[in-house]
Design a protein around this motif. Structure first.
Motif, mmCIF file in Angstrom:
data_model
loop_
_atom_site.group_PDB
_atom_site.id
_atom_site.type_symbol
_atom_site.label_atom_id
_atom_site.label_comp_id
_atom_site.label_asym_id
_atom_site.label_seq_id
_atom_site.Cartn_x
_atom_site.Cartn_y
_atom_site.Cartn_z
ATOM 1 N N GLU A 212 5.808 57.236 82.048
ATOM 2 C CA GLU A 212 6.534 57.366 83.569
ATOM 3 C C GLU A 212 5.723 57.165 84.853
ATOM 4 O OE1 GLU A 212 9.556 58.347 83.149
ATOM 5 O OE2 GLU A 212 10.053 58.631 81.285
ATOM 6 N N GLU A 213 4.891 57.517 84.437
ATOM 7 C CA GLU A 213 3.946 57.878 85.901
ATOM 8 C C GLU A 213 3.222 56.002 86.162
ATOM 9 O OE1 GLU A 213 -0.613 58.737 87.956
ATOM 10 O OE2 GLU A 213 0.133 59.419 85.903
ATOM 11 N N GLN A 214 3.599 55.956 85.658
ATOM 12 C CA GLN A 214 3.405 53.546 86.185
ATOM 13 C C GLN A 214 5.034 53.679 86.243
ATOM 14 O OE1 GLN A 214 1.786 52.345 82.438
ATOM 15 N NE2 GLN A 214 0.159 51.958 82.849
ATOM 16 N N LEU B 222 9.951 51.452 88.728
ATOM 17 C CA LEU B 222 11.328 51.364 87.783
ATOM 18 C C LEU B 222 11.482 52.040 86.904
ATOM 19 C CD1 LEU B 222 8.791 47.387 86.921
ATOM 20 C CD2 LEU B 222 11.278 47.518 88.270
ATOM 21 N N SER B 223 12.564 51.547 85.940
ATOM 22 C CA SER B 223 12.839 52.486 84.507
ATOM 23 C C SER B 223 12.020 52.225 83.326
ATOM 24 C CB SER B 223 14.249 51.986 84.012
ATOM 25 O OG SER B 223 14.776 52.765 82.610
ATOM 26 N N THR B 224 11.933 53.081 82.364
ATOM 27 C CA THR B 224 10.647 52.462 80.929
ATOM 28 C C THR B 224 11.245 52.314 80.433
ATOM 29 O OG1 THR B 224 11.426 54.918 79.661
ATOM 30 C CG2 THR B 224 9.543 54.928 81.362
#
Length: 520
Positions: free
Chosen positions: A499-501, A507-509
């Motif tokens: 989620e952090e990235q 972007l969405s995961t």
């Protein structure tokens, strides 16, 4: 031919998957040697040998015979399939193929292809119960091969009714056409058609008793063009068109520009999964195979000019360079030319090298790239081959003149002889050589046909008015979905995005993981 990409993109719900005698001992020895060599070359092919040694003539006739190494489809007799009355064992007769008796052999080809076509088989399994194409009547004009047969049978498994014709007169696997017809799908295709046969087969898919299509799956734009020309009312009622090729998309843009495109269309050729996988890897794998089977040449040290350094040209150059050929490139686009230079290829004009090269391969998607004035300058034995989609890249019509003599050497291999005795070797009469002389890799074809199937599902299920009468690209979400369906072949494991990235990248995961303007 470069085609500007549209900015519009299609909507697609991945989660729901809404997607060819003389009586002397010397002559006899020559015939025996020819027969022996021909059998050796064809290996597993059971195509019929010529009745006599190839003779001098004014136009190629042998090119209609089968020469696919994976195909047992030869010319069993001289009777046109249109004059035969055939039916399958269960009584189905709404088809026109070379020999329905080849169905068992064709089924084996299809089963073999299915084993490599991970994505489209996964789509069939996941969506068969939902029948997302229930009510779709699809006129399909594509190559008729084992790989595309997997697509056709997937469409029917998803609820569609399909009529299928070929988009190339040399690429059809006769036994595959027979197998699909025997299974109950209306197929109108055989290898070595005349031009009249070609258009008749397409017409049978567009308008026939109790049949009108509401969608078109096209490869080259012939079906769409004929439908608009002869059956405009049916054309105007289509839910949409899915087009795979550069030429076909170019035709659609011309229609849109002249305000004659009255239905929505999805452009598959510019999707990432088509251009970066099928186009480049297919040509990289097949160009050497086709040339070897057609001419028995060795590539080491051969001087080759590749016309065009798009995805097709890039794949051809990679294979030829790896085999030791000396490759130069022609280009009109400075970006593609710079890419070729950075890969170690000299970029030239055709007139600068045409007298020296051993082979010319056209890969541009354009017309009249290789002209008679170029071929007049070629050295004796130069091989002329097209790998681009249209058959207009090489000006073959200019070779059918009274001063030149044609001599058929093998199916779809001709010597064109000049008055001074010089000859060139022309493959497939200027049509794509890899489609007539070898098979195509099932895996990379799976990437494209999965995209085609999803595009058809999306167009068919879109609400009325959702798509305007324009040309759309599929979004990256679908490209990523198609790619993910094929990763299981390599036991590949994607790294999840935290989620952090995802927040850092915006972007969405679950993707899409690249912006719309990202260039792969």
């Amino acid at each position: 031919m470069a085609t500007a990409k549209p900015k519009k993109q299609a909507h697609f719900n991945v989660e729901e998957q809404k997607y060819e005698r003389e009586d002397t001992s010397e002559k006899l020895q020559e015939e025996d040697l020819l027969e022996f060599k021909t059998k050796q070359r064809r290996r597993s092919s059971v195509a019929k040998l010529p009745k006599a040694l190839p003779g001098m003539r004014k136009a190629s006739t042998g090119s209609a015979d089968s020469y696919s190494p994976c195909s047992s489809s030869g010319e069993e007799d001289d009777v046109s399939p249109r004059e035969k009355k055939q039916q399958s064992p269960n009584g189905f007769a709404d088809f026109c193929v070379r020999n329905i008796g080849q169905a068992a052999a064709g089924r084996k080809e299809i089963v073999l292809a299915e084993q490599e076509m991970y994505g489209v088989m996964a789509l069939r399994k996941r969506s068969a119960k939902e029948k997302p194409l229930q009510g779709a009547h699809i006129a399909c004009c594509t190559h008729v091969t084992a790989q595309t047969a997997v697509l056709i049978e997937t469409l029917t498994a998803l609820g569609a009714k399909v009529r299928w014709s070929n988009c190339n007169i040399y690429s059809t696997q006769n036994e595959v056409a027979a197998a699909v017809a025997a299974a109950g799908t209306s197929v109108f295709a055989w290898k070595g058609q005349t031009e009249q046969d070609f258009w008749w087969c397409i017409e049978k898919c567009l308008a026939d008793d109790n049949w009108q299509p509401n969608m078109v799956l096209d490869d080259g734009g012939d079906a769409s063009a004929l439908l608009l020309k002869k059956h405009a009312a049916i054309f105007n009622r289509l839910k949409g068109i899915v087009e795979e090729s550069v030429l076909g998309v170019h035709r659609l843009y011309q229609l849109a520009k002249s305000q004659k495109l009255t239905v929505p269309a999805l452009n598959i050729t510019d999707s990432v999964t088509k251009s970066k996988f099928d186009t480049i890897y297919n040509c990289r794998e097949t160009v050497l195979d086709a040339l070897k089977r057609a001419t028995d040449i060795i590539f080491g040290g051969m001087k080759v000019v590749v016309c065009g350094y798009g995805e097709v040209g890039r794949g051809c150059c990679q294979s030829l360079k790896a085999m030791g050929a000396v490759v130069v490139v022609t280009e009109i686009d400075p970006i593609c030319a710079l890419q070729a230079c950075m890969e170690g290829f000299e970029v030239v004009q055709l007139n600068e090298v045409i007298q020296k090269v051993d082979m010319v391969i056209t890969c541009t998607g354009n017309k009249k790239v290789l002209l008679r004035e170029h071929m007049d300058q070629m050295k004796c034995g130069c091989i002329v081959c097209n790998m681009g989609h249209p058959h207009m890249e090489i000006d073959v019509s200019s070779l059918k003149s009274p001063d030149l003599i044609w001599q058929n050497i093998r199916p779809q291999v001709d010597h064109v002889v000049w008055p001074n005795g010089k000859r060139i070797v022309l493959l497939a009469e200027g049509r794509p050589a890899n489609l007539g002389h070898c098979s195509t890799p099932s895996f990379v074809v799976s990437v494209t046909v999965t995209t085609q199937a999803l595009a058809l599902i999306e167009l068919f299920n879109a609400p009325d008015g959702f798509y305007k009468n324009d040309i759309y690209l599929l979004p990256k979400k679908i490209d990523e979905y198609v790619a993910s369906l094929h990763l299981s072949k390599f036991d590949a494991h994607l790294t999840p995005l935290s989620e952090e990235q995802a927040k850092y990248l915006g972007l969405s995961t679950t993707g899409p993981f690249k912006t719309d303007f990202y260039r792969y």
